[in-house]
Design an enzyme around this catalytic site. Structure first.
Site, short mmCIF file in Angstrom:
data_model
loop_
_atom_site.label_atom_id
_atom_site.label_comp_id
_atom_site.label_asym_id
_atom_site.label_seq_id
_atom_site.Cartn_x
_atom_site.Cartn_y
_atom_site.Cartn_z
N SER A 91 12.02 107.28 52.92
CA SER A 91 12.72 106.02 53.13
C SER A 91 12.97 105.79 54.60
CB SER A 91 14.06 106.03 52.39
OG SER A 91 14.83 104.89 52.73
N LYS A 92 12.77 104.55 55.03
CA LYS A 92 13.01 104.24 56.45
C LYS A 92 14.50 104.19 56.77
CE LYS A 92 12.52 99.21 55.85
NZ LYS A 92 11.73 98.04 56.26
N ARG A 93 15.34 104.36 55.75
CA ARG A 93 16.77 104.45 56.01
C ARG A 93 17.15 105.84 56.55
NH1 ARG A 93 16.35 101.01 51.66
NH2 ARG A 93 17.45 99.02 51.87
#
Length: 641
Positions: free
Chosen positions: A404-406
């Site tokens: 996830s790019k989070r």
């Protein structure tokens, strides 16, 4: 229902066909439009909000639209270069979509207008005038074909990120595979910013993404920053094209206006979830009659444009997954393609842009595989030839979890800030995936391009082990140190790091000399993973003289004076050997001249005198790095303190 079946690799169907127009002729390579006479003024490139030159939109005949009702609009507000020109006629285009009389004049881009029950007029300095008559149902023409690759130009591929934040490793992997595919086949790599969801746009993110592609060594050939023949390369500056395509779909009956309120759609969603079903639109407005549509428009009700999904989709041959098809009409409601504010959704925007930009191959994440049948229906409804599709398997964490790019540790800015080399990142994201004959650490970008084959991409997810990145970086950093040109760049970077980290500790100017810093790099090649390792506390002795007392040395050996004298004599004699190998041999001879001190104890004493530390590189390497004069000086100061 998803159906996937794979033919044997190497079948003729895997060969990419040329992009053809509707007459069956190959499309020409993109070139900047030329004009003569009064039309030329409309085709002069404009500048976007960052003052970058952008090529004008390629014009096509305005759509003929016919619907009952009355509506008109015009705006003069100018925003974002081409967006301003579009907005001059946008309200009239919406009036055509909403079914009435609409007249709009664009100072830079022509637009299509629908009048009454059957007449459509397009007015614009770049488009000219088009008139069509249709009674009852509308007729329309889609925007003309976009720039094609031409037989001598190679494929055209694109990377289309949303400017909602920093570029992350998943986006880098998609961009990289498109880049190496284009370069292997002498094609064109395009960066297109997909910012139609304006609520999520982060200021500066689009520029940051292009900057990071440059940093990674995979710069686009055409982009918002570089321009190109198929620009603008920002979707919010291409709204006029989406409006024309939407009008054409309305005119042909392939799309319709939907007046359902957000409240009704939310109720549909809640009801589906309550029944443990997948939420979907019930296609209620698909069945509205022309008079019902006209009545709702006359009441000023807001509407969106939805595309009619049809059953019986044709299978397509994916470059990775083989033959596939997804019966979207069985599991989804008709999707929105144009929102009430004139902005498109992903499905329409990508189809329109890929066509007008002459995209021949679409390499994107596997999450879009199920939507491809929907996109092919749009291509069919617009009368356009689709590109070839290839869907890349997911990039996952090493434990199989979603990347996830989070997660703050997967953004390229973080890796650049921490000192990782772009070559190491490219090497890592390709080594964990497929597309190559074998897994191999240390590949350069040129090797990646030469070894890459789409047919070698498997459907297995790629597992990314970030803990292996330091080893990838160590390999590529060693190559940089070996290359004289790249080594000089590292010397300058290391000098800056030393001043930054040790500037308050009265660094001797001699340690910043280019010759000394270069010697440090060459001796530590292969031992460090990051350049900044050399300014860590373990290497502080390279830049700051240690504070060591005679008493500390005497706790190791009572023969400190004799050892100091023997070592100084060794280094100051004529033609003294200052290589690591020779010094190791000579130091053993020195130890044999002592009475009670073991070799290991003598090494411990000398390491402490030279670095103030108990651990580190070999004493011989320390001596070669510091030089004879500095070594003798440090031993003398320790014995005199």
């Amino acid at each position: 229902m998803m159906i996937v079946y794979n033919p044997p690799r190497g079948t003729p169907g895997n060969a990419a066909p040329p992009l053809l127009d509707r007459a069956g002729s190959p499309l020409r390579a993109p070139e900047l439009p030329h004009a003569a006479g009064p039309v030329a003024a409309a085709e002069v490139p404009s500048r976007d909000r960052t003052n970058r030159v952008v090529a004008p939109l390629r014009e096509a005949p305005p759509p003929a639209a016919a619907r009952t009702g009355i509506g008109c609009g015009a705006r003069r507000k100018r925003r974002r270069g081409h967006v301003g020109a579009w907005r001059d006629g946008a309200s009239s285009a919406r009036a055509a979509l909403r079914g009435g009389i609409g007249i709009g004049i664009s100072t830079g881009i022509g637009t299509g207008i629908g009048i009454g029950t059957g007449i459509s007029i397009g007015i614009g300095t770049g488009t000219g005038i088009g008139i069509g008559i249709a009674l009852g149902s509308a007729s329309g023409s889609a925007p003309g074909p976009g720039p094609g690759p031409g037989p001598e130009r190679g494929p055209r591929v694109r990377f289309g990120p949303s400017p909602t934040g920093f570029l992350h490793l998943g986006g880098l992997r998609t961009a990289l595979y498109n880049y190496i595919f284009a370069k292997k086949h002498q094609g064109t790599f395009i960066l297109r910013v997909e910012d139609t969801d304006q609520n999520r746009v982060v200021p500066g993110a689009a520029e940051g993404i292009e900057d990071m592609l440059d940093w990674a060594g995979i710069p686009p050939d055409e982009s918002p920053g570089r321009g190109g023949p198929a620009g603008p390369y920002v979707q919010s500056q291409r709204l006029e094209l989406y409006g024309r395509a939407g009008a054409a779909l309305l005119a042909s009956g392939a799309a319709y206006r939907c007046f359902c309120s957000p409240q009704r759609l939310q109720l549909l969603r809640r009801d589906a979830l309550r029944r443990q079903q997948t939420p979907r639109y019930d296609n209620r407005c698909r069945h509205l009659t022309a008079s019902e549509v006209a009545q709702k428009l006359s009441q000023g009700l807001e509407c969106v444009i939805r595309f009619r999904l049809e059953r019986g989709v044709q299978p397509f041959q994916d470059l990775v997954y083989g033959w596939s098809k997804h019966e979207v009409a069985e599991v989804e409601g008709d999707p929105v393609i144009l929102k009430g504010d004139g902005f498109p959704t992903y499905h329409l925007a990508n189809v329109v842009d890929d066509h007008h930009m002459g995209i021949t191959h679409v390499l994107r994440g596997t999450e879009w595989l199920a939507s491809t049948s929907k996109h092919l229906l749009l291509y069919k409804a617009l009368g356009w030839e689709p590109p070839r599709f290839g869907h890349l398997p997911l990039l996952l964490n090493k434990d199989g979890g979603k990347l996830s790019k989070r997660q703050g540790d997967i953004f390229l800015e973080r890796f650049a800030r921490d000192g990782f080399l772009p070559e190491a990142l490219l090497d890592m994201v390709t080594n964990c995936g497929s597309g190559f004959a074998e897994k191999q650490m240390g590949r350069t970008l040129e090797e990646l391009i030469s070894q890459f084959e789409v047919s070698r991409i498997t459907t297995h997810s790629a597992l990314l082990d970030l803990e292996a990145l330091p080893e990838f970086n160590r390999i590529h950093l060693s190559r940089h140190i070996e290359n004289q040109g790249l080594r000089q760049k590292l010397v300058r970077e290391l000098q800056g790091l030393v001043e930054l980290v040790y500037g308050q500790q009265q660094v001797d100017p001699d340690v910043l000399e280019e010759e000394y810093v270069e010697r440090v790099l060459l001796l530590r090649k292969g031992h460090i993973s990051l350049l900044k390792d050399l300014v860590s506390s373990g290497y502080s002795y390279l830049w700051v003289r240690p504070s060591v007392s005679r008493q500390q040395l005497q706790t190791i050996s009572a023969e400190v004076d004799k050892i100091g004298k023997l070592v100084s004599g060794l280094l100051t004699r004529p033609a003294a050997a200052l290589t690591v190998e020779d010094l190791n041999r000579e130091l053993r001879s020195v130890q044999k001249q002592t009475r009670e001190t073991k070799y290991s104890s003598m090494m411990q004493l000398l390491r402490l005198a030279l670095s103030g530390q108990q651990h580190g590189p070999s004493v011989a390497e320390m001596m070669v790095t510091l030089g004879a004069e500095e070594v003798c000086g440090r031993i003398h100061r320790a014995l005199s303190s």
